[in-house]
Design a protein around this motif. Structure first.
Motif, PDB file in Angstrom:
ATOM      1  N   GLY A 266      19.931 -42.765  36.316  1.00  9.70           N
ATOM      2  CA  GLY A 266      20.085 -44.094  35.751  1.00  9.70           C
ATOM      3  C   GLY A 266      21.546 -44.493  35.666  1.00  9.70           C
ATOM      4  O   GLY A 266      22.448 -43.676  35.868  1.00  9.70           O
ATOM      5  N   ASN A 267      21.798 -45.759  35.355  1.00  7.87           N
ATOM      6  CA  ASN A 267      23.181 -46.245  35.325  1.00  7.87           C
ATOM      7  C   ASN A 267      23.481 -47.125  34.111  1.00  7.87           C
ATOM      8  O   ASN A 267      24.433 -47.883  34.116  1.00  7.87           O
ATOM      9  CB  ASN A 267      23.500 -47.038  36.606  1.00  7.87           C
ATOM     10  CG  ASN A 267      22.679 -48.313  36.718  1.00  7.87           C
ATOM     11  OD1 ASN A 267      21.651 -48.457  36.053  1.00  7.87           O
ATOM     12  ND2 ASN A 267      23.110 -49.233  37.566  1.00  7.87           N
ATOM     13  N   GLY A 268      22.639 -47.026  33.059  1.00  8.87           N
ATOM     14  CA  GLY A 268      22.819 -47.898  31.907  1.00  8.87           C
ATOM     15  C   GLY A 268      23.443 -47.211  30.718  1.00  8.87           C
ATOM     16  O   GLY A 268      23.898 -46.059  30.784  1.00  8.87           O
ATOM     17  N   GLY A 269      23.436 -47.940  29.583  1.00  9.98           N
ATOM     18  CA  GLY A 269      23.961 -47.398  28.350  1.00  9.98           C
ATOM     19  C   GLY A 269      23.160 -46.201  27.861  1.00  9.98           C
ATOM     20  O   GLY A 269      23.716 -45.261  27.289  1.00  9.98           O
ATOM     21  N   ARG A 270      21.863 -46.245  28.077  1.00  8.21           N
ATOM     22  CA  ARG A 270      20.999 -45.112  27.712  1.00  8.21           C
ATOM     23  C   ARG A 270      21.428 -43.847  28.430  1.00  8.21           C
ATOM     24  O   ARG A 270      21.529 -42.770  27.833  1.00  8.21           O
ATOM     25  CB  ARG A 270      19.550 -45.463  28.074  1.00  8.21           C
ATOM     26  CG  ARG A 270      18.588 -44.280  28.112  1.00  8.21           C
ATOM     27  CD  ARG A 270      17.228 -44.735  28.602  1.00  8.21           C
ATOM     28  NE  ARG A 270      17.325 -45.518  29.819  1.00  8.21           N
ATOM     29  CZ  ARG A 270      16.572 -46.592  30.086  1.00  8.21           C
ATOM     30  NH1 ARG A 270      15.666 -46.994  29.232  1.00  8.21           N
ATOM     31  NH2 ARG A 270      16.732 -47.254  31.214  1.00  8.21           N
ATOM     32  N   GLU A 271      21.718 -43.962  29.730  1.00 13.87           N
ATOM     33  CA  GLU A 271      22.081 -42.780  30.517  1.00 13.87           C
ATOM     34  C   GLU A 271      23.466 -42.257  30.151  1.00 13.87           C
ATOM     35  O   GLU A 271      23.691 -41.041  30.132  1.00 13.87           O
ATOM     36  CB  GLU A 271      22.003 -43.113  32.008  1.00 13.87           C
ATOM     37  CG  GLU A 271      20.582 -43.269  32.503  1.00 13.87           C
ATOM     38  CD  GLU A 271      19.922 -44.580  32.093  1.00 13.87           C
ATOM     39  OE1 GLU A 271      18.693 -44.575  31.837  1.00 13.87           O
ATOM     40  OE2 GLU A 271      20.625 -45.612  32.012  1.00 13.87           O
ATOM     41  N   HIS A 272      24.402 -43.156  29.840  1.00 11.41           N
ATOM     42  CA  HIS A 272      25.717 -42.711  29.364  1.00 11.41           C
ATOM     43  C   HIS A 272      25.541 -41.922  28.066  1.00 11.41           C
ATOM     44  O   HIS A 272      26.137 -40.857  27.869  1.00 11.41           O
ATOM     45  CB  HIS A 272      26.632 -43.925  29.138  1.00 11.41           C
ATOM     46  CG  HIS A 272      28.041 -43.564  28.780  1.00 11.41           C
ATOM     47  ND1 HIS A 272      28.999 -44.511  28.477  1.00 11.41           N
ATOM     48  CD2 HIS A 272      28.666 -42.360  28.654  1.00 11.41           C
ATOM     49  CE1 HIS A 272      30.145 -43.910  28.191  1.00 11.41           C
ATOM     50  NE2 HIS A 272      29.967 -42.615  28.293  1.00 11.41           N
ATOM     51  N   THR A 273      24.667 -42.426  27.183  1.00 10.71           N
ATOM     52  CA  THR A 273      24.410 -41.745  25.910  1.00 10.71           C
ATOM     53  C   THR A 273      23.768 -40.382  26.129  1.00 10.71           C
ATOM     54  O   THR A 273      24.148 -39.389  25.484  1.00 10.71           O
ATOM     55  CB  THR A 273      23.506 -42.606  25.016  1.00 10.71           C
ATOM     56  OG1 THR A 273      24.012 -43.942  24.964  1.00 10.71           O
ATOM     57  CG2 THR A 273      23.440 -42.051  23.602  1.00 10.71           C
ATOM     58  N   LEU A 274      22.797 -40.308  27.030  1.00 12.13           N
ATOM     59  CA  LEU A 274      22.133 -39.032  27.319  1.00 12.13           C
ATOM     60  C   LEU A 274      23.126 -38.010  27.866  1.00 12.13           C
ATOM     61  O   LEU A 274      23.145 -36.848  27.436  1.00 12.13           O
ATOM     62  CB  LEU A 274      20.988 -39.252  28.311  1.00 12.13           C
ATOM     63  CG  LEU A 274      19.744 -39.958  27.763  1.00 12.13           C
ATOM     64  CD1 LEU A 274      18.823 -40.374  28.904  1.00 12.13           C
ATOM     65  CD2 LEU A 274      19.000 -39.055  26.780  1.00 12.13           C
ATOM     66  N   ALA A 275      23.959 -38.444  28.812  1.00 15.03           N
ATOM     67  CA  ALA A 275      24.953 -37.527  29.385  1.00 15.03           C
ATOM     68  C   ALA A 275      25.931 -37.049  28.309  1.00 15.03           C
ATOM     69  O   ALA A 275      26.242 -35.859  28.212  1.00 15.03           O
ATOM     70  CB  ALA A 275      25.695 -38.220  30.522  1.00 15.03           C
TER      71      ALA A 275
END
Length: 422
Positions: free
Chosen positions: A7-16
């Motif tokens: 993914g490339n959204g805010g959710r994925e930045h948070t998960l990483a």
């Protein structure tokens, strides 16, 4: 462990960001990622589309990946979990059949009925004429939903018959072949994200999203303009009721249908004025922007929770630990969102906005020529964590005010209901 986050959204930045807090996670690859994930230590972006299953599998095999965490609903609905599992690649996220929980509103509604879960009365329609006849009979206000993935924007609340008729015309003209028309429910919405290993289901902190684009919950629905957690609306007593009346019956009915669901079940609820929880929708993945508000409060290791789900050990896993603090996320968007908007605007002030209490999660951003540019409708999620909601809101907006780009837009009232404001 090496992990891929899709993914490339805010959710994925948070998960990483959260996965990398574990000493067990040595490296994260984000596919395709964004400018935020590109700047995380031990994190590397890989420029592949989220539905390029062959390419994702190739990266997983070449890099000896231990786990793939799927962020968005699209690859889940297309069967990425099934595809990768066939190649013995471990995936956190439901298979294609289970992902119908989000991909098909009518499939999800049939599951609610089968499980006797409290929800709005509804009808499903495949042609304009029958849909409009039903609207005339039911009256307004009423809710019209696209029966398919619409990035959080396929729901229209119509307050007049003219608005309802227009919504039906627009959704069918937009390529949807089936609509769900539901009774309008009064109350306050809340998001419950729950982990499940197919045998046990355990909720994370309750959150509240702000779907409408404008202050005062006005304007069009969006993917979400901000969120906060934990929602004080959900008392321990209400959470227990949600567990017994919604989460447990949902999981049991999935099991009855022969579905082994391991991942996140997101339940969008309306808490009616009488205090009754009624299900509005399901999603088959972490919510966005709820994840940006919830995960910064998580003290238990995210990777350990995910592994417990995949290995069906969630029932024996210790209680999930949380910080005794409040979290508020304000989404900064491109002007014009959720309709047309321009990309490629230079973003300034992100580093200045971040502090010990504030994290700026990237959503629609890219790096180009040493600049961070806008690359989507929702651009950033500015999350503040503090001892109270009042100070968290204050810190979040102080940080937002340090960020600049042409056309920048955000709501000014995220969390106002917590402070008794409207």
């Amino acid at each position: 462990m090496k992990v891929i986050v899709i993914g490339n959204g805010g959710r994925e930045h948070t998960l990483a960001y959260k996965l990398l807090q574990s000493s067990r996670v040595t490296q994260v690859f984000c596919i395709p990622g964004n400018a935020g994930t590109a700047t995380l230590e031990r994190c590397q972006n890989v420029p592949l589309a989220v539905d390029h299953f062959e390419g994702i599998a190739r990266v997983a095999i070449e890099q000896q990946i231990d786990l793939v965490v799927v962020g968005p609903e699209l690859p889940l609905s297309l069967g990425i979990t099934d595809y990768l599992q066939e190649q013995n690649i471990r995936v956190f996220g439901p298979n294609k059949v289970a992902a119908q929980l989000e991909a098909s509103k009518s499939w999800a509604k049939s599951l609610m009925y089968e499980a006797s879960i409290p929800a709005a009365h509804s009808g499903t329609f495949s042609d304009i004429e029958s849909a409009k006849t039903y609207l005339q009979k039911q009256g307004t206000p009423i809710v019209i939903k696209a029966d398919g993935l619409a990035s959080g924007k396929g729901v229209i609340v119509a307050h007049t018959e003219a608005e309802a008729q227009q919504a039906v015309d627009e959704l069918f003209a937009g390529g949807f072949t089936k609509l769900l028309i539901e009774d309008y429910l009064e109350g306050e919405e809340v998001s419950i994200l729950a982990l499940t290993d197919g045998l046990t289901i355990r909720p994370l902190l309750p959150a509240q999203d702000h779907k409408r684009v404008g202050d005062g919950d006005t304007g069009k629905n969006t993917g979400g303009m901000g969120a906060y957690a934990p929602s004080p609306l959900v008392t321990p007593e209400l959470m227990e009721r949600i567990q017994q009346e919604v989460l447990e019956p949902t999981l049991q009915t999935l099991k009855n249908r022969g579905i082994d669901y391991r991942g996140i079940i997101y339940v969008g609820l309306m808490i009616t004025p009488s205090g009754e929880p009624k299900v509005l929708e399901y999603n088959c993945r972490f919510g966005d922007p709820e994840t940006q508000a919830i995960l910064p409060l998580l003290e238990t290791s995210l990777i350990e929770l995910i592994l417990a789900c995949l290995e069906q050990r969630l029932g024996e896993f210790p209680p999930i630990a949380w910080k005794n603090e409040s979290s508020v996320c304000v989404v900064v968007a491109s002007g014009g969102y959720p309709d047309s908007y321009e990309k490629g605007k230079v973003i300034k002030g992100i580093k200045e906005a971040e502090s010990e209490d504030v994290i700026v999660f990237h959503a629609g951003t890219i790096c180009k020529d040493d600049h961070i540019l806008t690359d989507g409708g929702r651009v950033l999620g500015v999350t503040a964590v503090s001892e109270s909601f009042e100070t968290a809101i204050e810190k979040a907006y102080q940080a937002v005010n340090l960020i600049q780009f042409e056309g920048m837009y955000y709501r000014h009232d995220i969390g106002n209901r917590l402070l008794g404001k409207t």
